[in-house]
Design a protein around this motif. Structure first.
Motif, PDB file in Angstrom:
ATOM      1  N   ALA A 165       0.804  -1.221   0.000  1.00 45.19           N
ATOM      2  CA  ALA A 165       0.000   0.000   0.000  1.00 45.19           C
ATOM      3  C   ALA A 165       0.837   1.271   0.000  1.00 45.19           C
ATOM      4  CB  ALA A 165      -0.930   0.001   1.213  1.00 45.19           C
ATOM      5  N   PHE A 195      -3.978  -7.539  -3.897  1.00 45.51           N
ATOM      6  CA  PHE A 195      -3.948  -6.084  -3.708  1.00 45.51           C
ATOM      7  C   PHE A 195      -4.374  -5.366  -4.981  1.00 45.51           C
ATOM      8  CE2 PHE A 195      -1.922  -1.972  -4.074  1.00 45.51           C
ATOM      9  CZ  PHE A 195      -2.210  -1.374  -2.861  1.00 45.51           C
ATOM     10  N   ASN A 199      -7.845  -3.041  -5.314  1.00 44.24           N
ATOM     11  CA  ASN A 199      -7.581  -1.609  -5.438  1.00 44.24           C
ATOM     12  C   ASN A 199      -7.303  -1.237  -6.888  1.00 44.24           C
ATOM     13  OD1 ASN A 199      -7.309  -0.707  -2.401  1.00 44.24           O
ATOM     14  ND2 ASN A 199      -6.168  -2.623  -2.586  1.00 44.24           N
ATOM     15  N   GLN A 423      -3.473   2.874   5.018  1.00 48.44           N
ATOM     16  CA  GLN A 423      -2.148   2.246   5.034  1.00 48.44           C
ATOM     17  C   GLN A 423      -1.167   3.171   4.330  1.00 48.44           C
ATOM     18  OE1 GLN A 423      -2.682  -1.607   3.181  1.00 48.44           O
ATOM     19  NE2 GLN A 423      -3.252  -2.559   5.103  1.00 48.44           N
ATOM     20  N   ARG A 426      -2.671   6.146   2.728  1.00 49.90           N
ATOM     21  CA  ARG A 426      -3.660   5.980   1.659  1.00 49.90           C
ATOM     22  C   ARG A 426      -4.814   5.128   2.178  1.00 49.90           C
ATOM     23  NH1 ARG A 426      -0.485   3.209  -3.053  1.00 49.90           N
ATOM     24  NH2 ARG A 426      -2.271   3.867  -4.295  1.00 49.90           N
ATOM     25  N   LEU A 428      -7.275   2.324   1.403  1.00 51.50           N
ATOM     26  CA  LEU A 428      -7.326   1.209   0.464  1.00 51.50           C
ATOM     27  C   LEU A 428      -8.193   0.094   1.034  1.00 51.50           C
ATOM     28  CD1 LEU A 428      -3.508   1.201  -0.268  1.00 51.50           C
ATOM     29  CD2 LEU A 428      -5.253   1.940  -1.892  1.00 51.50           C
ATOM     30  N   LYS A 430      -8.719  -3.383   2.493  1.00 52.63           N
ATOM     31  CA  LYS A 430      -7.917  -4.389   3.189  1.00 52.63           C
ATOM     32  C   LYS A 430      -8.575  -5.759   3.159  1.00 52.63           C
ATOM     33  CE  LYS A 430      -5.708  -5.412   7.651  1.00 52.63           C
ATOM     34  NZ  LYS A 430      -4.354  -5.502   7.114  1.00 52.63           N
TER      35      LYS A 430
END
Length: 482
Positions: A165, A195, A199, A423, A426, A428, A430
């Motif tokens: 992140a 990830f 995202n 994170q 930012r 994001l 999780k």
């Protein structure tokens, strides 16, 4: 493969200094493992920090050195020279143990990116610690792998998994994924892929989107858990990728056929056909999918499902963030008490259902107790209730439709709850929890989250950030022979 060369050793080696260091190490360890035997006067004497400082000075000054490493790189005419100690290098690396067994001077050939970190790498061998930055992770992992320093290799891999992140100017997750594939690190590969999927909107607008390989792009397009605003956003990003990369026609056509065109509104599909140069170039490869998408929007979903298999990925929504698919819910002070909210979604992605809405009720409870822990009356003391600790409960989220309707026939609803966290500065995604119509809640929702702590990693400014997505899935009730 880097080349290794060396010279024959001198007749004698200066083992006394290294032996003294080993003796100091053993002395510290013996002090730390002292047998207290219940004696209240016993204590541990720990001078390990002093030892580490002396080892750093030993490397810096080269005192008692019995081996020399000469690191050559194409980036410099002059080699970097390190006066080292065979015993300390051999303790950490079996490669150095082999290289230094019969020679005292070794020449190593390294690419510029790993040569730049070699001093930091050697310092780790002496002191057991190293600080690295995002752009240094891959070359440091390469050094650890090449010289078989397994502790450092595992440490760098863990650093990469926990810093996905982190914000960087050019992005790094795509590069780390490609590197993980090359070295066969399945855990890092899966962490990067997850990830990127959760995202994706952030990645689509970044510089690293252009560095996505064909293989990675196809893997992402196969997934139904991609989090992005809409399928049109995904198509636009794919179109840009194809325009920049200009792959062979079979590759481009395979990529375009992975777009879920039924999830794009007819008006937008018409515009794409009229304005997209990429679609015009490969129209023949996707014409059947476009025609099927228009049929999907024109007909009743139940009627369409009689003739087409709707139980395939083409008709399964991804995790779209657009308002017609769900709602964001920010819960302040989530450990305080129960909360509830409601929102509406479109009945289904088909234009036939565009004007139909489903109202959803959502209940959040921060301390729901399973049946086994709920208070019960005790037999020994009349009226007494077994004490229950707050921490025995866990968060619970229940999502139910407010009403039932005949329009629900042929439609089931998959619910997805995204949990946003901060994170590296930012916000994001999780976690993503998914459950189907057969259940009103996710069994493991925030099972390991401690919402009682204001510093919990699941909270942003003491608030729980959720995004609830309803994914309508069509299925056929009656099959018609074609």
């Amino acid at each position: 493969m880097a080349r290794l060369t060396g010279t024959r050793p001198v007749a004698t080696r200066r083992w006394g200094c290294a032996a003294a260091f080993l003796l100091l190490l053993f002395t510290v360890q013996a002090a730390q493992k002292a047998d207290f035997s219940g004696d209240s006067t016993a204590a541990t004497i720990n001078h390990s920090l002093t030892l580490l400082q002396r080892l750093q000075e030993l490397l810096q000054n080269g005192n008692g050195s019995d081996s020399v490493l000469r690191v050559r790189s194409a980036a410099s005419d002059e080699p970097k020279v390190f006066h080292t100690h065979q015993l300390l290098l051999s303790l950490q690396s079996e490669v150095f143990e082999s290289l230094l067994r019969n020679q005292s001077v070794v020449t190593l050939y390294e690419p510029p990116e790993t040569a730049a970190l070699f001093e930091k790498f050697i310092r780790y061998l002496y002191c057991g610690g190293a600080s690295i930055l995002l752009h240094q992770a891959i070359p440091m992992h390469q050094l650890a792998s090449k010289y078989r320093v397994w502790g450092l290799q595992r440490g760098v891999a863990e650093y990469m998994r926990t810093h996905l992140a982190s914000e960087s100017s050019q992005g790094h997750v795509v590069g780390w994924y490609h590197y993980a594939v090359r070295v066969g690190d399945a855990a890092l590969q899966e962490s990067c892929l997850q990830f990127l999927a959760w995202n994706l909107s952030a990645v689509l607008g970044s510089a690293e989107w252009g560095s996505v390989s064909v293989e990675l792009l196809l893997l992402l397009l196969e997934r139904s858990d991609l989090v992005l605003h809409s399928e049109l956003e995904l198509y636009t990003a794919v179109e840009g990728w194809l325009s920049r990369r200009q792959p062979e026609a079979p590759v481009a056509e395979r990529v375009l056929r992975a777009i879920r065109y039924p999830m794009i509104a007819p008006s937008q599909l018409f515009r794409l056909q009229a304005q997209s140069a990429v679609l015009a170039r490969h129209r023949g490869a996707v014409q059947d999918l476009l025609f099927q998408a228009f049929q999907f929007h024109a007909a009743s979903p139940l009627h369409f499902a009689k003739y087409f298999d709707v139980n395939c990925s083409m008709f399964l929504p991804r995790n779209y963030l657009a308002p017609s698919w769900g709602s964001q819910w920010v819960i302040t002070n989530p450990a305080r008490d129960d909360r509830s909210t409601s929102f509406q979604t479109q009945l289904g992605p088909s234009s036939h259902d565009a004007g139909k809405r489903v109202t959803w009720n959502v209940l959040f409870s921060p301390r729901w107790l399973p049946v086994s822990l709920r208070p019960v009356y005790s037999d020994s003391v009349a009226g007494a209730i077994q004490p229950v600790r707050i921490e025995d409960g866990r968060p619970r989220l229940v999502i139910t439709p407010a009403t039932s309707s005949p329009d629900f026939a042929g439609v089931s609803f998959q619910k997805t709850v995204l949990v946003g966290v901060r994170q590296q500065g930012r916000v994001l995604v999780k976690h993503a929890y998914s459950f189907h119509q057969s259940s009103d809640e996710a069994a493991d929702f925030l099972a390991h989250a401690d919402l009682q702590k204001r510093t919990s990693e699941y909270l942003i400014d003491n608030s729980l950030h959720l995004h609830i997505i309803i994914k309508p899935v069509y299925h056929s009730l009656i099959k018609v022979k074609k």
